[in-house]
Write an enzyme that holds these catalytic residues in place. Sequence first.
Site, mmCIF file in Angstrom:
data_model
loop_
_atom_site.group_PDB
_atom_site.id
_atom_site.type_symbol
_atom_site.label_atom_id
_atom_site.label_comp_id
_atom_site.label_asym_id
_atom_site.label_seq_id
_atom_site.Cartn_x
_atom_site.Cartn_y
_atom_site.Cartn_z
ATOM 1 N N TYR A 105 1.974 3.785 -4.636
ATOM 2 C CA TYR A 105 2.179 3.141 -5.930
ATOM 3 C C TYR A 105 1.318 3.811 -7.007
ATOM 4 C CZ TYR A 105 2.294 -0.709 -9.356
ATOM 5 O OH TYR A 105 2.442 -1.467 -10.493
ATOM 6 N N LYS A 122 2.825 5.743 -10.267
ATOM 7 C CA LYS A 122 2.509 5.285 -11.610
ATOM 8 C C LYS A 122 1.724 6.333 -12.401
ATOM 9 C CE LYS A 122 4.462 1.252 -11.723
ATOM 10 N NZ LYS A 122 5.678 1.066 -12.583
#
Length: 292
Positions: A170, A174
Amino acid sequence: MSGLLEGRIAIVTGAGRGIGRAHALELARQGAKLVINDFGVTNNGEKSDSPAHDVVAEIEAMGGQAVVNGADVADFEQAGALIQQAIDTFGGLDILVNNAGFVRDRMLVNATEDEWDAVIRVHLKGHFATLRHAAAYWRAESKEGRQRIARVINTTSGAGLQGSIGQVAYSAAKGGIATMTLVAAAELGRVGVTVNALAPVAKTRMTEGAFDTSEMALPEDNSPIVAWLASEAAGHVTGRVFESDGGKLTLEDGWRHVASRDKGSRWETAELGPIVDALIAEAPAPEPVYGA
């Protein structure tokens, strides 16, 4: 309805729940016509019923206009069809809010290849695919003398900016989105497009269970900055990353050249220890990784 976005046409991905839903409702309150995209997945990426129809009903109840889209935004062809739906339904596209995503949190030593691929796919490719098709449309419009005042707001995270323990995939996705935002802003400015990113902090399905959310902001607390960045008034703001945490709005700043030494020739391995120590001493300390 009337507001800052009166008559503008928007897509919000992952808009069935949480932050995406809140963004869509705020854009509608400001007068935008919307395509509500939601693939319908659980927090871990498993397929479930999409609540996009409920969001459309909410928008229509307040006097706005919206339609449902169920595309998988990380499927390149489906992402193209999503952009085309806005054009066919409302006559164009002015605003793209990339928000869709899910998490599969693991410590690095426990992360699987499938989990990594899934998270990178939906976040990073899901942002790229929609942005790529929207950019092609906006460039074609500009070439035909119909340049639109277009806006893109991507969704990054503090995990992508500072890192987060247990969220290696993640965080990587991002972080990639934040950098993609900078590149897209530099490339698309010539055709009337601004590209910015938001790192929202809120109590959602993705944060509950992973963090103490008792003091966290609500999803809708992040949406006013998205609506403003989507407006014509925000034309001077591009290539920027903001963090929104309730009533606190922070401008983020990424990798920079902070200290250097230039020998003028190739360094010898044995002499680099003191040089590296001097550079670190001159530079500000990095912000700690979340959870460290």
